[in-house]
Design an enzyme around this catalytic site. Structure first.
Site, PDB file in Angstrom:
ATOM      1  N   GLY A   1       0.818  -1.199   0.000  1.00  0.00           N
ATOM      2  CA  GLY A   1       0.000   0.000   0.000  1.00  0.00           C
ATOM      3  C   GLY A   1       0.851   1.248   0.000  1.00  0.00           C
TER       4      GLY A   1
ATOM      5  N   GLN B   1      -7.321   0.354   5.069  1.00  0.00           N
ATOM      6  CA  GLN B   1      -8.061  -0.155   6.219  1.00  0.00           C
ATOM      7  C   GLN B   1      -9.532  -0.412   5.914  1.00  0.00           C
ATOM      8  OE1 GLN B   1      -6.905  -1.262   8.970  1.00  0.00           O
ATOM      9  NE2 GLN B   1      -4.809  -0.515   8.857  1.00  0.00           N
TER      10      GLN B   1
ATOM     11  N   SER C   1      -4.048  -2.836   0.131  1.00  0.00           N
ATOM     12  CA  SER C   1      -2.951  -3.755   0.449  1.00  0.00           C
ATOM     13  C   SER C   1      -3.507  -5.131   0.766  1.00  0.00           C
ATOM     14  CB  SER C   1      -2.165  -3.221   1.651  1.00  0.00           C
ATOM     15  OG  SER C   1      -1.068  -4.061   1.957  1.00  0.00           O
ATOM     16  N   ALA C   2      -2.836  -6.166   0.291  1.00  0.00           N
ATOM     17  CA  ALA C   2      -3.343  -7.536   0.412  1.00  0.00           C
ATOM     18  C   ALA C   2      -3.405  -8.012   1.853  1.00  0.00           C
ATOM     19  CB  ALA C   2      -2.467  -8.490  -0.414  1.00  0.00           C
ATOM     20  N   HIS C   3      -2.383  -7.720   2.644  1.00  0.00           N
ATOM     21  CA  HIS C   3      -2.298  -8.357   3.959  1.00  0.00           C
ATOM     22  C   HIS C   3      -3.292  -7.800   4.970  1.00  0.00           C
ATOM     23  CE1 HIS C   3       0.099  -5.360   6.441  1.00  0.00           C
ATOM     24  NE2 HIS C   3       0.252  -4.863   5.239  1.00  0.00           N
TER      25      HIS C   3
ATOM     26  N   THR D   1       9.312  -7.964 -12.266  1.00  0.00           N
ATOM     27  CA  THR D   1       8.582  -9.204 -12.457  1.00  0.00           C
ATOM     28  C   THR D   1       7.447  -9.314 -11.443  1.00  0.00           C
ATOM     29  OG1 THR D   1      10.588 -10.294 -13.236  1.00  0.00           O
ATOM     30  CG2 THR D   1       8.781 -11.718 -12.537  1.00  0.00           C
TER      31      THR D   1
ATOM     32  N   CYS E   1       3.639   0.749  11.355  1.00  0.00           N
ATOM     33  CA  CYS E   1       4.780   1.460  10.770  1.00  0.00           C
ATOM     34  C   CYS E   1       5.490   2.347  11.785  1.00  0.00           C
ATOM     35  CB  CYS E   1       4.309   2.311   9.590  1.00  0.00           C
ATOM     36  SG  CYS E   1       3.541   1.339   8.284  1.00  0.00           S
TER      37      CYS E   1
END
Length: 377
Positions: free
Chosen positions: A75, A182, A199-201, A237, A320
């Site tokens: 993100g 979020q 963001s995926a996580h 990649t 963070c």
């Protein structure tokens, strides 16, 4: 999952949400795919299909067109890319919400633009009247207006008025970035913005994968230079397995309004135990899973360590910035430093949270507080 983790209660979903079984299975299948998704042969086409199927799933969850979606590494990279693009397009003066995530605040402050913060009120809501007046009096010498607002604060869970911010920005001829990291997987997303990051996580996908929506008429300049991947928009990649996991998690994630009852139970019972407790943003619209709290005479890190010893994982704020003993930046922005002179603690629920987990947390809290009070006396 380790035996140690299995025996613990995890209440830190705003930092990262555990990998969903659907995501794990999709990733395991993707690991067996041999090709590079930009290769033209059959193996490459197999890998490319995995990525494109995931792109469709993530775009659907975001409420955007898949062709306008770029996969990134996080993100934070998505936010940085959007801000970089806006600055290169002439947005040399940026308005960033004071409640924004460091991913946008730091990027705006360091990209070369003048960065001005949009204030918030004591409930943690971005001041739309201030934004309206600022854009109304915008000087053309400041470049094209650019506004960044995080849809929901990662610490308080307070939800911002993105619709009004978008209308004000577009009426002024500007561009708007919304960090929806979020929000995704917790609430429906229906935004008409220029840039949108996720963001995926945060939704039960793998760490290290993000996505950025760029509206078809929004300016764009690649942040990463190299190959021609992602239609020459993001070199490097593609992380096929990670993207597969993101797509599966996006498909599996659904809004979780039932978490609000669990969150409300935590706050009700803690207020009974702790009359002096403060819950930040409780009078504003919030994510159903988030409670950000403080006691005036107890250090948040002391509470966190005590709960950790009892097998409960919580945090003292955004991941963070965790590990730093100081008053929350968010609490300072709300003007409520006196309510949390020793820091604040965040409890964030998720798809794995059960009523039994809440029982464990409340029992652990009571035990930790009894111990602290005995020590203090």
């Amino acid at each position: 999952m380790s035996v140690y983790s299995q025996n613990r209660v995890y209440l830190d979903h705003n930092a990262t949400s555990p990998l969903r079984n659907e995501a794990r299975e999709a990733m395991l299948q993707a690991f067996d795919t041999l090709g590079n998704p930009v290769s033209l042969h059959g193996h490459g086409r197999d890998a490319r299909k995995i990525c494109e199927d995931a792109r469709e799933a993530v775009a659907l969850a975001m409420g955007v067109c898949a062709q306008d979606l770029i996969f990134t590494g996080s993100g934070m990279e998505s936010d940085n890319t959007a801000i970089h693009s806006a600055y290169k397009a002439g947005c040399t003066h940026m308005l960033v919400a004071e409640m924004d995530h460091p991913a946008t605040i730091n990027a705006a402050q360091n990209c070369g633009a003048v960065c001005e913060k949009i204030p918030c009120n004591a409930d943690g809501q971005t001041d739309m009247d201030w934004l309206r007046d600022r854009l109304k009096n915008w000087d053309s010498a400041e470049g094209r207006p650019f506004v960044s607002i995080t849809a929901a604060n990662s610490e308080t869970g307070v939800i911002q008025d993105i619709s009004t911010a978008t209308d004000l920005t577009h009426d002024a001829g500007g561009l708007i970035l919304v960090d929806a990291v979020q929000i995704m997987g917790k609430m429906p997303m229906t935004y008409n913005v220029d840039y949108l990051s996720v963001s995926a996580h945060k939704v039960g996908g793998p760490q290290g994968v993000g996505a950025l929506y760029v509206a078809s008429d929004a300016p764009f300049t690649s942040l990463l230079q190299g190959g021609g991947q992602e239609k020459r928009r993001r070199a490097g990649t593609l992380n096929v397995a990670g993207i597969a996991g993101f797509g599966a998690a996006a498909n599996a994630a659904t809004p979780m309004p039932h978490l609000s009852a669990m969150r409300d139970r935590i706050e009700t019972e803690l207020r009974t135990m702790e009359p002096d407790i403060t819950f930040f943003g409780e009078n504003a619209p919030r994510l159903p899973n988030t409670s950000f709290l403080a006691l005036p005479d107890v250090a948040a890190q002391t509470l966190l360590m005590g709960l950790d010893l009892e097998g409960v994982s919580v945090s003292t704020g955004t991941a963070c910035s965790s590990g730093v003993s100081r008053t929350s930046r968010v609490v300072n922005a709300m003007g409520l430093t006196d309510k949390a002179p020793l820091g604040a603690m965040r409890v964030s629920l998720g798809y794995t949270t059960t009523d039994a987990n809440i029982d464990t947390f409340l029992n652990a809290w009571a035990k930790v507080r009894r111990y602290n009070q005995r020590v203090a006396s």
